[in-house]
Write an enzyme that holds these catalytic residues in place. Structure first.
Site, PDB file in Angstrom:
ATOM      1  N   PRO A 164       0.846  -1.210   0.000  1.00  0.00           N
ATOM      2  CA  PRO A 164       0.000   0.000   0.000  1.00  0.00           C
ATOM      3  C   PRO A 164       0.872   1.247   0.000  1.00  0.00           C
ATOM      4  O   PRO A 164       1.503   1.579   0.993  1.00  0.00           O
ATOM      5  CB  PRO A 164      -0.812  -0.133   1.297  1.00  0.00           C
ATOM      6  CG  PRO A 164       0.021  -1.015   2.174  1.00  0.00           C
ATOM      7  CD  PRO A 164       0.771  -1.932   1.282  1.00  0.00           C
ATOM      8  N   ASP A 188       5.868   2.205   2.051  1.00  0.00           N
ATOM      9  CA  ASP A 188       4.954   1.087   2.280  1.00  0.00           C
ATOM     10  C   ASP A 188       4.278   1.304   3.638  1.00  0.00           C
ATOM     11  O   ASP A 188       4.933   1.243   4.681  1.00  0.00           O
ATOM     12  CB  ASP A 188       5.745  -0.226   2.260  1.00  0.00           C
ATOM     13  CG  ASP A 188       4.861  -1.456   2.397  1.00  0.00           C
ATOM     14  OD1 ASP A 188       3.682  -1.317   2.777  1.00  0.00           O
ATOM     15  OD2 ASP A 188       5.360  -2.576   2.135  1.00  0.00           O
ATOM     16  N   HIS A 189       2.975   1.546   3.588  1.00  0.00           N
ATOM     17  CA  HIS A 189       2.257   1.896   4.823  1.00  0.00           C
ATOM     18  C   HIS A 189       2.118   0.708   5.777  1.00  0.00           C
ATOM     19  O   HIS A 189       1.706   0.882   6.932  1.00  0.00           O
ATOM     20  CB  HIS A 189       0.877   2.465   4.501  1.00  0.00           C
ATOM     21  CG  HIS A 189       0.463   3.573   5.423  1.00  0.00           C
ATOM     22  ND1 HIS A 189       0.817   3.617   6.749  1.00  0.00           N
ATOM     23  CD2 HIS A 189      -0.275   4.695   5.219  1.00  0.00           C
ATOM     24  CE1 HIS A 189       0.304   4.686   7.313  1.00  0.00           C
ATOM     25  NE2 HIS A 189      -0.365   5.373   6.403  1.00  0.00           N
ATOM     26  N   ARG A 190       2.459  -0.490   5.337  1.00  0.00           N
ATOM     27  CA  ARG A 190       2.480  -1.624   6.252  1.00  0.00           C
ATOM     28  C   ARG A 190       3.659  -1.531   7.213  1.00  0.00           C
ATOM     29  O   ARG A 190       3.605  -2.023   8.349  1.00  0.00           O
ATOM     30  CB  ARG A 190       2.572  -2.942   5.477  1.00  0.00           C
ATOM     31  CG  ARG A 190       1.419  -3.234   4.554  1.00  0.00           C
ATOM     32  CD  ARG A 190       1.686  -4.481   3.736  1.00  0.00           C
ATOM     33  NE  ARG A 190       2.900  -4.349   2.928  1.00  0.00           N
ATOM     34  CZ  ARG A 190       3.394  -5.317   2.152  1.00  0.00           C
ATOM     35  NH1 ARG A 190       2.783  -6.492   2.100  1.00  0.00           N
ATOM     36  NH2 ARG A 190       4.479  -5.112   1.447  1.00  0.00           N
TER      37      ARG A 190
END
Length: 455
Positions: free
Chosen positions: A250, A426-428
């Site tokens: 994401p 990467d929003h993870r």
């Protein structure tokens, strides 16, 4: 007595499955020695020179320039001499340890690449169709003299129904895909290639199209036919990696506009410094140094999400990838342990990296294992963009063009050197606060290089 050995295309150590023949350095009749460069191949990452595993005389080149060959398929035949009987793939000779088959049938590693560990693993392949029509086996009873077998070359084409229910037609995978895209039934065609193989021309000639009738004016005539380029090599690898990243991680992108006038002033002073006179000091070198310093405060951007283990891996080193545009496409070679390098060392490493990439000499291993990437879109006059994260990483920084723009300094509007930064993460792995802090730190270091003393 001559003895022929076949050298199969090896795996150069990057999980190679196929490669394109770019250039042969030898030809039939040439004498070759062990480890002599004989061919250049283009993998999905780089152009690689292959050394010869045998000493002898070139008997035949089995793959022409431009052909895509799978790993394990012979590409050259070499007459190594000797007293033994002729052999198609003799692996008993001790001339060279590379290219020979072991007892378990596995092809040994290429000279200079080292042996591979672990059990041999091969791709599952579909059964290949024979290159030429096989003759029917001789019947126990001779055929009547009044019914001679028809000549396949002069026999009339079978009827449509018979062709549609016949055997699988002979055609290469790209031709099959083209036929599928154009809606052409391969079973309805007779191949014009060797052994009846259906070619691209056969498929294109079978397409029946009706020209569009314009409502008014003269019929449209294209200036030139469309140009088709096979997707392979660097372009294919880049496309696969970008699609995998874009639809797996994401992405979040943040932007920052920075007054980099102090950085440009420092750059001008350092150009006259004895330590920097022999290197090309670019804004990219300052950005690379700023990234390495900012990673100390936000290690999350130098981490990786591992789906298989369910872990976030925080990397202990910064292996800095630099996106480079080359005639072969986009490549991302790495500066290893960039966090250990001084500004001068980074500038020198970036200069060597760019030269090697443009010449297509970047080794496949130098494009693996990156932890963070910088893409310098500013060299194209672009202000910024929304870069896609490289697979296996968690962030990428886009460095925009440096422009003279009006800027407010101490309440006064003055011309300044201004640059836009864009950080995709990467929003993870990276939260908004962490990504913002990292981008702000990079911007602060470019706006005031003296801030490096506080990191």
């Amino acid at each position: 007595m001559s003895r022929i050995k076949h050298f199969p295309l090896p795996d150069t150590g990057e999980g190679l499955t196929e490669a394109e023949i770019v250039k042969w350095h030898v030809g039939p009749g040439d004498t070759v020695e062990v480890n002599q460069t004989i061919v250049e191949i283009e993998t999905v990452k780089a152009v690689v020179e292959l050394p010869c595993p045998y000493a002898g005389t070139v008997s035949d080149l089995l793959a022409p320039v431009g052909q895509v060959v799978e790993v394990g398929v012979p590409i050259i035949a070499i007459d190594v001499g000797g007293d033994g009987p002729p052999s198609e793939a003799d692996g008993s000779s001790s001339d060279a340890g590379a290219g020979q088959e072991s007892d378990n049938g596995r092809v040994a590693a290429l000279v200079g690449y080292g042996a591979r560990t672990g059990p041999a693993r091969r791709r599952t392949r579909k059964q290949a169709a024979p290159a030429r029509p096989e003759r029917p086996a001789a019947s126990a009873s001779p055929a009547p003299a009044t019914a001679p077998a028809p000549d396949p070359a002069t026999a009339p084409a079978p009827p449509e129904a018979e062709r549609r229910t016949g055997t699988v037609p002979l055609a290469k995978p790209p031709v099959r895909k083209l036929a599928k895209d154009l809606g052409v039934d391969l079973r309805s065609l007779r191949g014009s290639g060797p052994g009846g193989v259906i070619t691209r021309d056969d498929v294109e000639n079978a397409v029946v199209t009706e020209p569009e009738v314009p409502t008014s004016g003269a019929p449209f005539q294209p200036e030139a036919p469309d140009r088709r380029v096979p997707v392979r090599g660097v372009r294919k690898a880049t496309a696969q990696a970008m699609v995998r990243s874009a639809f797996t991680a994401p992405h979040v992108t943040e932007f920052l506009t920075v007054d980099v006038t102090p950085m440009m002033d420092l750059r001008a002073r350092l150009r006259n410094h004895p330590d920097f006179r022999d290197v090309r000091l670019t804004p990219l070198a300052f950005a690379a140094k700023a990234v390495c310093l900012a990673v100390r405060r936000t290690p999350d951007v130098n981490a990786a999400w591992e789906e298989e283990s369910g872990e976030i891996v925080y990397k202990s080193s910064v292996h800095l990838g630099i996106a480079a545009a080359t005639p072969r496409g986009l490549v991302v070679p790495k500066v290893r342990d960039a966090h250990r390098l001084t500004l001068r060392e980074l500038a020198s490493a970036l200069e060597n990296l760019a030269t090697t990439a443009r010449e297509g000499r970047t080794a496949p291993a130098d494009m693996l294992g990156g932890t963070f990437t910088i893409t310098n879109v500013g060299v194209f006059g672009v202000d910024t963009g929304t870069p896609i994260i490289n697979p296996g990483e968690s962030a990428i920084l886009a460095l925009g063009a440096i422009r003279d723009m009006p800027w407010v300094v101490d309440g006064q509007i003055v011309p300044r050197k201004v640059c836009q930064l864009a950080l995709s993460f990467d929003h993870r792995v990276v939260d908004g606060q962490q990504g913002s802090q990292f981008l702000a730190d990079v911007g602060a270091l470019l706006a005031d290089p003296g801030m490096a003393l506080t990191f």
